[in-house]
Design a protein around this motif. Sequence first.
Motif, mmCIF file in Angstrom:
data_model
loop_
_atom_site.group_PDB
_atom_site.id
_atom_site.type_symbol
_atom_site.label_atom_id
_atom_site.label_comp_id
_atom_site.label_asym_id
_atom_site.label_seq_id
_atom_site.Cartn_x
_atom_site.Cartn_y
_atom_site.Cartn_z
ATOM 1 N N HIS A 1 4.473 -8.908 9.487
ATOM 2 C CA HIS A 1 4.468 -10.198 10.175
ATOM 3 C C HIS A 1 5.604 -10.366 11.191
ATOM 4 O O HIS A 1 6.504 -11.208 11.016
ATOM 5 N N PRO A 2 5.588 -9.608 12.302
ATOM 6 C CA PRO A 2 6.580 -9.852 13.354
ATOM 7 C C PRO A 2 6.403 -11.244 13.959
ATOM 8 O O PRO A 2 5.287 -11.754 14.039
ATOM 9 N N GLU A 3 7.498 -11.846 14.404
ATOM 10 C CA GLU A 3 7.413 -13.154 15.049
ATOM 11 C C GLU A 3 7.338 -13.025 16.573
ATOM 12 O O GLU A 3 7.084 -13.984 17.274
ATOM 13 N N SER A 4 7.548 -11.828 17.087
ATOM 14 C CA SER A 4 7.587 -11.599 18.523
ATOM 15 C C SER A 4 6.245 -11.895 19.186
ATOM 16 O O SER A 4 5.181 -11.677 18.601
ATOM 17 N N ALA B 1 -2.730 -8.249 4.308
ATOM 18 C CA ALA B 1 -3.865 -7.907 5.182
ATOM 19 C C ALA B 1 -4.445 -6.557 4.751
ATOM 20 O O ALA B 1 -4.370 -6.192 3.578
ATOM 21 N N SER B 2 -4.981 -5.808 5.707
ATOM 22 C CA SER B 2 -5.715 -4.588 5.359
ATOM 23 C C SER B 2 -4.837 -3.426 4.928
ATOM 24 O O SER B 2 -5.364 -2.366 4.567
ATOM 25 N N THR B 3 -3.504 -3.573 4.958
ATOM 26 C CA THR B 3 -2.683 -2.534 4.345
ATOM 27 C C THR B 3 -2.959 -2.452 2.844
ATOM 28 O O THR B 3 -2.651 -1.439 2.225
ATOM 29 N N MET B 4 -3.568 -3.498 2.264
ATOM 30 C CA MET B 4 -3.995 -3.447 0.864
ATOM 31 C C MET B 4 -5.015 -2.333 0.645
ATOM 32 O O MET B 4 -5.162 -1.809 -0.470
ATOM 33 N N LYS B 5 -5.709 -1.925 1.710
ATOM 34 C CA LYS B 5 -6.694 -0.846 1.579
ATOM 35 C C LYS B 5 -6.041 0.483 1.208
ATOM 36 O O LYS B 5 -6.719 1.395 0.721
ATOM 37 N N MET B 6 -4.738 0.641 1.448
ATOM 38 C CA MET B 6 -4.048 1.853 0.986
ATOM 39 C C MET B 6 -4.094 1.933 -0.534
ATOM 40 O O MET B 6 -4.333 3.011 -1.104
ATOM 41 N N LEU B 7 -3.851 0.813 -1.208
ATOM 42 C CA LEU B 7 -3.930 0.790 -2.667
ATOM 43 C C LEU B 7 -5.362 1.002 -3.127
ATOM 44 O O LEU B 7 -5.616 1.716 -4.110
ATOM 45 N N PHE B 8 -6.315 0.401 -2.419
ATOM 46 C CA PHE B 8 -7.731 0.595 -2.724
ATOM 47 C C PHE B 8 -8.090 2.086 -2.677
ATOM 48 O O PHE B 8 -8.701 2.635 -3.613
ATOM 49 N N ALA B 9 -7.681 2.756 -1.610
ATOM 50 C CA ALA B 9 -7.999 4.173 -1.459
ATOM 51 C C ALA B 9 -7.261 5.025 -2.479
ATOM 52 O O ALA B 9 -7.848 5.945 -3.071
ATOM 53 N N GLY C 1 -3.105 -3.703 9.633
ATOM 54 C CA GLY C 1 -3.938 -4.839 9.233
ATOM 55 C C GLY C 1 -3.496 -6.112 9.924
ATOM 56 O O GLY C 1 -2.329 -6.254 10.305
ATOM 57 N N THR C 2 -4.432 -7.033 10.093
ATOM 58 C CA THR C 2 -4.135 -8.336 10.689
ATOM 59 C C THR C 2 -5.052 -9.385 10.088
ATOM 60 O O THR C 2 -6.268 -9.192 10.029
ATOM 61 N N THR C 3 -4.481 -10.475 9.609
ATOM 62 C CA THR C 3 -5.242 -11.656 9.193
ATOM 63 C C THR C 3 -4.456 -12.887 9.618
ATOM 64 O O THR C 3 -3.293 -12.802 10.023
ATOM 65 N N THR C 4 -5.077 -14.055 9.489
ATOM 66 C CA THR C 4 -4.423 -15.300 9.873
ATOM 67 C C THR C 4 -3.160 -15.533 9.056
ATOM 68 O O THR C 4 -2.098 -15.869 9.592
ATOM 69 N N GLN C 5 -3.237 -15.359 7.744
ATOM 70 C CA GLN C 5 -2.081 -15.631 6.889
ATOM 71 C C GLN C 5 -1.036 -14.523 6.964
ATOM 72 O O GLN C 5 0.171 -14.794 6.934
ATOM 73 N N ALA C 6 -1.475 -13.285 7.063
ATOM 74 C CA ALA C 6 -0.538 -12.159 7.039
ATOM 75 C C ALA C 6 0.085 -11.877 8.393
ATOM 76 O O ALA C 6 1.110 -11.200 8.469
ATOM 77 N N GLY C 7 -0.520 -12.374 9.472
ATOM 78 C CA GLY C 7 -0.104 -11.895 10.774
ATOM 79 C C GLY C 7 -0.482 -10.429 10.872
ATOM 80 O O GLY C 7 -1.515 -10.002 10.364
ATOM 81 N N SER C 8 0.356 -9.633 11.504
ATOM 82 C CA SER C 8 0.106 -8.190 11.602
ATOM 83 C C SER C 8 1.005 -7.440 10.632
ATOM 84 O O SER C 8 2.189 -7.766 10.478
#
Length: 399
Positions: free
Chosen positions: A289-292, A86-94, A263-270
């Motif tokens: 991706h917590p399951e809780s 998800a959007s944690t990929m933006k850390m690498l982008f930055a 970050g959150t997306t459908t595939q990644a969860g949170s």
Amino acid sequence: MLPAMTAVPSFAATHDENPGRKKPKPPAVMSSVGGAQLAKPGTQVRLGPGAPVIPKGVTGRSWIVADAESGDVLASHNAHWRLPPASTMKMLFADTLLPKLPKTTVHKVAPEELADLGAGSSLVGIKENHTYTVHDLWLGVFLRSGNDAVHVLSAMNNGVDQTVADMQEHAEELQALDTKVVSPDGYDAPGQVSSAYDLTLIARSGMQKKDFREYCSTVSADFPGEQKKGKKRETFKIQNTNRLLTGANGVTPYKGIAGVKNGTTTQAGSTFTGVAERNGKVLLVTVMHPESDESMAVYKEAGRLLDWGFAAAGKVTPVGELVPPASAQPATSPAPEPAKNDGGKDEAAEPVAASQTGSSGMGVALSIAGAVLAGLGAAMFLLRRRWPLPDRPRQEPRP
């Protein structure tokens, strides 16, 4: 010291429309970057006398707790499982683009720069044919996780394809070898993966950059609005979506928090990577991706792991380390290759559980210590320096 303990892994059910179907399992053997124990599935921890056990209520498919200064991994769970980031990929982008684009540069947004945003993308509200500074755009990336800001900055870096290539090259330099970049904004894309280990490694690299530290610790800022004919251009307020930094939605701001990205997306969860400081100790934590079903689970689980890490510091034997960049490795000792993702079954043992320490409250680290890594001849040394952060949550970093 107690021997390493392996817990039965937990698997996320987020977005699972068929709860009866078989849930995914981590591979039986994963990458050994950072240490052989990190290649094993399940929870990895070596508790010493007086050390608290891993807290209950941590359900992430993958997580890690590490010392930001020494690089020691205090505990992990499926650390190298390759999952959508998800959007944690933006850390690498930055971390890749921040050094390339001067923050005072002014850019006029062309329509085609906003043409390929994924459906349902998070946006900061950039308008075509309007001008923005690079500083404005980074605020949009860090605070609102704006995919529109990512695409405009990518256009300034010769396009999305070039940016993806640059990010992949930088990930390999950092030895984030679980990471495959397909989209610079973290939007779900076939084959795009990272791991809790890699995201923590990337965050550690980013936090060594002053601008990265300031943007990720910013609570709120003014963002340029639409320019209306004959009127002065107004601004609107944007707020950081990192709930451990800002609070809201049932999450209490975490004492000592200093960033970094959610970050959150459908595939990644949170997903979430955070950094916090207490009493001179600086920890990094990543939860994927917590399951809780608990509201805002990714933040609450990250907080529990940070509480555990501060309580356990000095009372556990590290199970691995955050490795230095590839260029810091001795020439005679190449970086280890990641193990194949063979989808094997888990090792099962007694679960590990403990109570949380219950720390809470607003605060940003007064300072944060880390490692600057350099290769000297055939040896590798850690060169330490301070990473000063604001003494309170930032409303907006200076351009």
